[in-house]
Write a protein that holds these residues in place. Structure first.
Motif, PDB file in Angstrom:
ATOM      1  N   THR A  11      13.689 -16.450  20.322  1.00 46.02           N
ATOM      2  CA  THR A  11      13.002 -17.268  21.326  1.00 46.02           C
ATOM      3  C   THR A  11      13.059 -18.427  20.549  1.00 46.02           C
ATOM      4  O   THR A  11      13.109 -18.779  19.583  1.00 46.02           O
ATOM      5  N   ASP A  12      13.510 -19.606  22.010  1.00 48.06           N
ATOM      6  CA  ASP A  12      13.367 -20.948  21.285  1.00 48.06           C
ATOM      7  C   ASP A  12      12.029 -21.339  20.746  1.00 48.06           C
ATOM      8  O   ASP A  12      11.704 -22.091  19.426  1.00 48.06           O
ATOM      9  N   ARG A  13      10.703 -20.742  21.142  1.00 49.39           N
ATOM     10  CA  ARG A  13       9.628 -20.338  20.573  1.00 49.39           C
ATOM     11  C   ARG A  13       9.164 -20.137  19.093  1.00 49.39           C
ATOM     12  O   ARG A  13       9.021 -20.749  18.074  1.00 49.39           O
ATOM     13  N   ASP A  14      10.348 -19.609  18.732  1.00 46.77           N
ATOM     14  CA  ASP A  14      10.293 -18.733  17.557  1.00 46.77           C
ATOM     15  C   ASP A  14      10.968 -19.547  17.242  1.00 46.77           C
ATOM     16  O   ASP A  14      10.075 -19.594  15.490  1.00 46.77           O
ATOM     17  N   VAL A  15      11.953 -20.106  16.612  1.00 45.39           N
ATOM     18  CA  VAL A  15      13.048 -21.038  15.659  1.00 45.39           C
ATOM     19  C   VAL A  15      11.452 -22.441  15.439  1.00 45.39           C
ATOM     20  O   VAL A  15      11.761 -22.503  14.544  1.00 45.39           O
ATOM     21  N   VAL A  16      10.306 -22.651  16.798  1.00 46.99           N
ATOM     22  CA  VAL A  16      10.150 -24.553  16.140  1.00 46.99           C
ATOM     23  C   VAL A  16       8.815 -23.468  15.885  1.00 46.99           C
ATOM     24  O   VAL A  16       8.797 -23.546  14.446  1.00 46.99           O
TER      25      VAL A  16
END
Length: 139
Positions: A50-55
């Motif tokens: 997810t985009d959150r995982d990337v961050v």
């Protein structure tokens, strides 16, 4: 008659190999205005990024993402749904596992993605979540 997952899901999710550079996955999310990509080895779904995982798992760990691959940050404990199961059951599983989206899998292959936003837009489009999910992206 009960609504099926197939009626709510978004078809053709973006699926990338686990050795795909993280930066490429982030670009695909941006370009296609999506919040996740699936990770697969061959036809078999292995995880989700997810985009959150990337961050949280990459950017916060290291400013240089050149050597990161999506397999390095993906969540491998997948909660999935079948296309012909009742949507209420899949949504209850999402709540139980505190996830916002789940791959729709048939014979081990991903055929769609079900998100809480999809469910809200279909079931209660005037709710705050339904309205936000239906709005154009800001990327």
């Amino acid at each position: 008659m009960a609504q099926l997952v197939r009626e709510l899901m978004t078809e053709s999710p973006v699926t990338l190999a686990s050795d795909t550079p993280l930066r490429e996955a982030a670009r695909r999310m941006r370009d296609q205005d999506i919040g996740n990509v699936l990770v697969a080895d061959g036809d078999q779904v292995r995880g989700i990024v997810t985009d959150r995982d990337v961050v949280i798992r990459a950017v916060a760990e290291s400013g240089d993402l050149a050597d990161w691959r999506i397999g390095d940050v993906c969540s491998e404990r997948l909660v999935t749904a079948a296309p012909n199961e009742e949507a209420d059951n899949a949504i209850a599983r999402m709540r139980e596992h505190a996830v916002r989206r789940i791959p729709v899998v048939e014979d081990g292959r991903s055929i769609g993605m079900l998100s809480i936003g999809d469910a809200a837009m279909e079931r209660d489009p005037r709710s705050a979540l339904g309205a936000i999910s239906a709005a154009a992206g800001n990327a």
